[in-house]
Design an enzyme around this catalytic site. Structure first.
Site, short mmCIF file in Angstrom:
data_model
loop_
_atom_site.label_atom_id
_atom_site.label_comp_id
_atom_site.label_asym_id
_atom_site.label_seq_id
_atom_site.Cartn_x
_atom_site.Cartn_y
_atom_site.Cartn_z
N THR A 12 7.28 -7.62 1.24
CA THR A 12 7.84 -6.78 2.30
C THR A 12 7.32 -7.26 3.65
OG1 THR A 12 6.10 -5.07 2.30
CG2 THR A 12 7.89 -4.80 0.71
N GLY A 13 8.21 -7.26 4.64
CA GLY A 13 7.80 -7.71 5.98
C GLY A 13 7.58 -9.20 6.03
N GLY A 14 8.66 -9.96 5.76
CA GLY A 14 8.48 -11.41 5.63
C GLY A 14 9.04 -12.24 6.76
N SER A 16 7.84 -12.62 9.84
CA SER A 16 6.85 -13.23 10.75
C SER A 16 5.45 -13.08 10.17
CB SER A 16 6.92 -12.59 12.14
OG SER A 16 6.51 -11.24 12.07
N GLY A 17 4.51 -13.73 10.84
CA GLY A 17 3.09 -13.53 10.55
C GLY A 17 2.68 -13.85 9.11
N ILE A 18 1.86 -12.96 8.57
CA ILE A 18 1.25 -13.18 7.25
C ILE A 18 2.31 -13.19 6.13
CG2 ILE A 18 -0.34 -12.16 5.57
CD1 ILE A 18 -1.92 -11.05 8.09
N GLY A 19 3.28 -12.30 6.21
CA GLY A 19 4.32 -12.24 5.18
C GLY A 19 5.13 -13.53 5.13
N TYR A 149 -4.28 3.93 12.63
CA TYR A 149 -4.14 2.66 11.90
C TYR A 149 -5.24 2.52 10.86
CZ TYR A 149 -3.67 -2.41 11.11
OH TYR A 149 -3.52 -3.66 10.55
N1 LIG Z 1 -2.63 -9.81 12.32
C1 LIG Z 1 -3.73 -9.16 12.11
O1 LIG Z 1 -4.70 -9.34 12.85
C2 LIG Z 1 -3.88 -8.22 10.95
C3 LIG Z 1 -5.14 -7.82 10.56
C4 LIG Z 1 -5.28 -6.95 9.50
C5 LIG Z 1 -4.17 -6.51 8.82
N2 LIG Z 1 -2.94 -6.91 9.22
C6 LIG Z 1 -1.79 -6.40 8.45
O2 LIG Z 1 -1.00 -7.50 8.03
C7 LIG Z 1 0.33 -7.06 7.77
C8 LIG Z 1 1.27 -8.06 8.37
O3 LIG Z 1 1.14 -8.06 9.79
P1 LIG Z 1 1.15 -9.36 10.69
O4 LIG Z 1 -0.14 -9.45 11.37
O5 LIG Z 1 1.66 -10.51 9.92
O6 LIG Z 1 2.19 -8.90 11.83
P2 LIG Z 1 3.69 -9.23 12.11
O7 LIG Z 1 3.86 -10.67 12.45
O8 LIG Z 1 4.15 -8.20 13.03
O9 LIG Z 1 4.37 -9.04 10.68
C9 LIG Z 1 4.68 -7.78 10.17
C10 LIG Z 1 5.95 -7.92 9.37
O10 LIG Z 1 6.29 -6.66 8.81
C11 LIG Z 1 7.59 -6.31 9.25
N3 LIG Z 1 7.73 -4.87 9.34
C12 LIG Z 1 7.11 -4.02 10.18
N4 LIG Z 1 7.51 -2.77 9.94
C13 LIG Z 1 8.41 -2.85 8.93
C14 LIG Z 1 9.19 -1.90 8.23
N5 LIG Z 1 9.16 -0.61 8.55
N6 LIG Z 1 9.99 -2.34 7.24
C15 LIG Z 1 10.07 -3.63 6.91
N7 LIG Z 1 9.37 -4.59 7.56
C16 LIG Z 1 8.55 -4.19 8.55
C17 LIG Z 1 7.73 -6.99 10.58
O11 LIG Z 1 9.06 -7.06 10.99
P3 LIG Z 1 9.43 -6.86 12.54
O12 LIG Z 1 9.28 -8.22 13.13
O13 LIG Z 1 10.82 -6.38 12.49
O14 LIG Z 1 8.48 -5.86 13.11
C18 LIG Z 1 7.11 -8.33 10.25
O15 LIG Z 1 7.96 -9.15 9.51
C19 LIG Z 1 0.41 -5.64 8.32
O16 LIG Z 1 0.34 -4.72 7.27
C20 LIG Z 1 -0.83 -5.53 9.20
O17 LIG Z 1 -1.28 -4.21 9.30
C21 LIG Z 1 -2.76 -7.77 10.25
#
Ligand SMILES: NC(=O)c1ccc[n+]([C@@H]2O[C@H](COP(=O)([O-])OP(=O)(O)OC[C@H]3O[C@@H](n4cnc5c(N)ncnc54)[C@H](OP(=O)(O)O)[C@@H]3O)[C@@H](O)[C@H]2O)c1
Length: 248
Positions: A12-14, A16-19, A149
């Protein structure tokens, strides 16, 4: 050798970023990967770039989760890897300034949505499948301004560990990955301007993270991949922190 050959993985959430990085990593190891996202154009573009299958679904919307579940069942029958990754940080404020709107938004995506993604997908998991939930090192921190958060990720930790206990009889392993600051757009998406994002990142690198750098999405992707491989067959209910020493 491809470690995940012919495995069916749902992330889920693929877009950008980690996904996104994890989808790429899984595909490099021979898995078939479905990625979800809210924005049709973004998720389809990402899927095309890496050879994944796109599905438009908002993790906060349980009807979307039902449609996702049905689609995955129709196309693939079963799932070997479930990576519940979608999440947002929401607005950072002191508790006294927080709004119910931000609370609902963060909790509906990060907790309720994650919970029911797991709940609805469990019947499709193969015995021996691997589930990874993306938490955060902030789940065990109590920094000002981040109460919602942090609480959302603490809830996820509890849910994943209960799931590990419930699913062990089917040899399904459930683990948590808890990153510290990783170079993705998540901070910028919280509505800060560019200068504030830069000052937050400077503070993290110079003062908060002992290894003095932010992590790459690929660092987390490799850890998630490991947890989904046969080599990790004795790991379940674990929370693995990957944060450059930030929580030391
Ligand atoms: N980056 C960090 O420093 C960090 C640290 C600890 C934990 N995390 C966790 O890592 C996970 C991934 O985040 P990321 O850092 O890779 O950020 P990100 O690049 O914003 O990726 C998040 C992904 O989830 C999608 N998303 C958000 N809300 C959604 C929803 N309601 N339904 C479906 N998809 C949704 C986003 O799509 P959109 O582009 O449409 O928003 C995006 O593809 C999150 O759970 C975050 O809390 C991140």
């Amino acid at each position: 050798m491809e470690q995940l050959k012919n495995k069916i993985a749902l992330i889920t959430g693929g877009n950008s970023g980690i996904g996104y990085a994890t989808a790429k990593e899984f595909i490099s190891q021979g898995a078939k990967v479905i990625i979800t996202g809210r924005r049709k154009e973004a998720i389809e573009k990402a899927a095309q770039e890496i050879g994944a299958i796109a599905f438009v679904a908002d993790q906060a919307n349980l009807q979307h989760t039902d449609l996702l579940r049905n689609e995955v069942e129709n196309q693939f029958g079963k799932v070997d890897i479930l990576f519940i990754n979608a999440g947002i940080m929401g607005t950072l404020e002191l508790i006294e300034n927080q709004t119910a709107e931000n609370y609902d938004n963060v909790m509906n995506i990060n907790v309720r949505g994650a919970y029911f993604t797991l709940s609805k997908l469990i019947p499709l998991l193969n015995d021996g499948a691997s589930v990874v939930m993306l938490s955060s090192n902030t789940a065990i921190m109590h920094s000002p301004n981040s109460s919602i958060y942090q609480a959302s990720k603490a809830a996820l930790n509890s849910i994943a560990k209960t799931a590990a206990a419930e699913l062990a009889p089917r040899r399904i392993r459930v683990n948590l990955v808890s990153p510290g600051p990783i170079k993705t757009d998540i901070i910028a998406k919280s509505g800060f301007n560019e200068a504030t994002v830069k000052s937050i990142k400077d503070h993290l690198v110079n003062e908060a993270i002992p290894l003095k750098k932010m992590g790459e999405p690929e660092d987390v992707a490799k850890l998630v991949r490991y947890l989904c491989e046969e080599s990790a067959n004795y790991i379940t209910g674990a929370e693995i922190i990957i944060d450059g020493g930030m929580t030391l």
